[in-house]
Enzyme design. Sequence first.
Site, PDB file in Angstrom:
ATOM      1  N   LEU A  15      27.063  37.514  21.750  1.00 39.84           N
ATOM      2  CA  LEU A  15      27.143  38.876  21.205  1.00 39.84           C
ATOM      3  C   LEU A  15      27.709  39.843  22.252  1.00 39.84           C
ATOM      4  CD1 LEU A  15      23.809  39.285  19.190  1.00 39.84           C
ATOM      5  CD2 LEU A  15      26.120  38.876  18.324  1.00 39.84           C
ATOM      6  N   LYS A  17      26.318  40.223  25.671  1.00 42.65           N
ATOM      7  CA  LYS A  17      25.285  40.834  26.518  1.00 42.65           C
ATOM      8  C   LYS A  17      25.856  41.248  27.864  1.00 42.65           C
ATOM      9  CE  LYS A  17      22.258  37.727  26.951  1.00 42.65           C
ATOM     10  NZ  LYS A  17      22.187  36.511  26.827  1.00 42.65           N
ATOM     11  N   GLY A 353      43.445  24.891  38.357  1.00 37.24           N
ATOM     12  CA  GLY A 353      43.070  23.740  37.545  1.00 37.24           C
ATOM     13  C   GLY A 353      42.694  22.571  38.435  1.00 37.24           C
ATOM     14  N   CYS A 380      46.603  29.100  42.800  1.00 39.60           N
ATOM     15  CA  CYS A 380      45.831  27.966  43.301  1.00 39.60           C
ATOM     16  C   CYS A 380      46.526  26.659  42.939  1.00 39.60           C
ATOM     17  CB  CYS A 380      44.388  28.053  42.812  1.00 39.60           C
ATOM     18  SG  CYS A 380      43.263  27.193  43.908  1.00 39.60           S
ATOM     19  N   MET A 383      50.113  27.147  42.531  1.00 35.57           N
ATOM     20  CA  MET A 383      50.878  27.213  43.773  1.00 35.57           C
ATOM     21  C   MET A 383      51.137  25.793  44.284  1.00 35.57           C
ATOM     22  SD  MET A 383      49.529  27.663  47.507  1.00 35.57           S
ATOM     23  CE  MET A 383      50.340  28.324  48.947  1.00 35.57           C
ATOM     24  N   HIS A 514      42.573  33.208  44.346  1.00 31.31           N
ATOM     25  CA  HIS A 514      42.468  33.677  42.958  1.00 31.31           C
ATOM     26  C   HIS A 514      42.470  35.209  42.913  1.00 31.31           C
ATOM     27  CE1 HIS A 514      41.771  29.836  40.955  1.00 31.31           C
ATOM     28  NE2 HIS A 514      41.179  29.488  42.079  1.00 31.31           N
ATOM     29  N   GLU A 516      43.054  37.107  40.547  1.00 38.24           N
ATOM     30  CA  GLU A 516      42.516  37.641  39.292  1.00 38.24           C
ATOM     31  C   GLU A 516      41.056  38.051  39.420  1.00 38.24           C
ATOM     32  OE1 GLU A 516      43.253  34.503  39.922  1.00 38.24           O
ATOM     33  OE2 GLU A 516      42.039  33.059  38.818  1.00 38.24           O
TER      34      GLU A 516
HETATM   35  N1  GLN Z   1      42.465  21.242  42.189  1.00 37.08           N
HETATM   36  C1  GLN Z   1      42.978  22.026  43.253  1.00 37.08           C
HETATM   37  C2  GLN Z   1      42.108  21.941  44.497  1.00 37.08           C
HETATM   38  O1  GLN Z   1      40.966  21.570  44.424  1.00 37.08           O
HETATM   39  C3  GLN Z   1      43.164  23.469  42.829  1.00 37.08           C
HETATM   40  C4  GLN Z   1      41.894  24.154  42.464  1.00 37.08           C
HETATM   41  C5  GLN Z   1      42.116  25.447  41.725  1.00 37.08           C
HETATM   42  O2  GLN Z   1      43.164  25.666  41.156  1.00 37.08           O
HETATM   43  N2  GLN Z   1      41.121  26.298  41.694  1.00 37.08           N
HETATM   44  O3  GLN Z   1      42.546  22.284  45.564  1.00 37.08           O
END
Ligand code: GLN
Length: 542
Positions: A15, A17, A353, A380, A383, A514, A516
């Site tokens: 909802l 929170k 990822g 991350c 890159m 990161h 973001e």
């Molecule tokens: N898998 C990659 C690492 O562990 C990148 C991690 C990520 O993108 N947060 O370095």
Amino acid sequence: MTRYIFVTGGVVSSLGKGLAAAALGALLQARGYSVRLRKLDPYLNVDPGTMSPYQHGEVYVTDDGAETDLDLGHYERFTGVPSRQSDNVTAGRIYQQILGKERRGEYLGATVQVIPHVTDAIKDFALDETSGTDFIICEIGGTVGDIEGLPFFEAIRQLGNELGRERTMFIHLTLVPYIAAAGELKTKPTQHSVKELRSIGIQPDILLCRCDHEIPPSSRRKIGLFCNVSEKNVIQARDVTSIYEVPLRYHEEGFDDRVLDHFGLAKSTPLDLSQWEEIVRRALEPDGEVTIAIVGKYTELKDAYKSLSEALTHGGIANNVRVKQTWIEAEVFETEGAVHQLEEVDGILVPGGFGERGTGGKIAAATFARERNVPYFGICFGMQMAVVESARNVAGITGANSTEFGPCDDPVVGLMEEWIKESAVERRSEEDDLGGTMRLGAYPAKLIEGSKVHRIYGETEISERHRHRYEVNTNYMAKLEEGGMLFSGLSPDGRLPEIVEIPKHPWFIGVQFHPELKSKPFDPHPLFSSFIEAALAQSRLV
Ligand code: GLN
């Protein structure tokens, strides 16, 4: 004197929170009070770091290296107060602490029990590091009635007694659904939820009622009557188009006034919400649009990239344009010719990822962006994949890969066994536990004078948050630079690449951190503002 506001949820999950707590924080700040927001999560994981993003959404990382619930991201985006490890706790962490103490014999022979030991530990967490803050807003994860939530509800009930009701407040968020067949709003779910809450000894002071239709006074009266809450403290929380409208709408409903009334606090400070009005104006009535393709792995669950999607919106706010986000599963680009889909977009972003699936597609997207001069933002993992791409296709390092996927001939991305954090040596090895062992939290970086990122940040020393295990390997730096990639940001000791860019490309930047996580609607991250600006220039070319 610090006051405590506990936010609980009922009827169903999702909802909002977290958003409700964050928006209340922003309103209290606008009244001149200092706030700190906390999340108490009843699940048994020690932190959400090991949970799949499909299950739990994004893992939000703090400056001090905690892997936390994504609601802490909302808190920071709405209040600008940097969250810390001490702002998120789980039942798992509480039990870990208690069991450690028990093994060390610190309970002196006592039977260790949920009440008082677990509840005391929860209360200690809520009360820790709060001095000098006017309001601590504590959100309890899950919904009332969950078995695992009971110790948490019991702990906050006790705090209500111990601190006194003039220092504590209970806000309960519920749902008032509209039943189309009957043409009416239904108050029964709210009644049941409050009944559940009262059965464990908590009488809510304010009910926030999520709804998609206006709640008429008669229904508010009914809710108030059945839930033992004064009618004016039944506040409707209507659905909104932009989450940044929430503080404004809550204020119109008198939410912040009711909270201050409860604590007997003056409302004399002039309230300035112009910042939020401007953000909402730009979010709802922008002057144009750009399309960004996000090529990732967990694209069907938007919560997996919550901060990223917000940071893109902030980049749009900075440029007064709407950012249309096209989420594409990376694997799609592993099919011959599929990258042509990217011809329609103004910028390509490959986010963070883990794991090999989809990497072929991410690399194909980076090749497309590099060759076609389309703005590319690699975050991350994005890159790391851009570096693998340039290594293979520009620098002629044919066996280039990341050792995350197993041994390879040219480990352009690999595991750094050790490095320095605040003069202590940090170590990683393949055998480490998976939880909490990545490079986590804020690390400084030095930017190369005259580089694009130097211009974007306007300074040469930055600090950004990390969450990864692997690093770009500096042994390949010279060869990659010969191929036209510039290592424009490095750790202060020069051992860890933090940023790469392609100076000849209009906008090709990869960052190991990161960005973001630190972007806010009222303070968009410079990399996102600049990326959207580049995408806007690109959209005028097409
Ligand atoms: N898998 C990659 C690492 O562990 C990148 C991690 C990520 O993108 N947060 O370095």
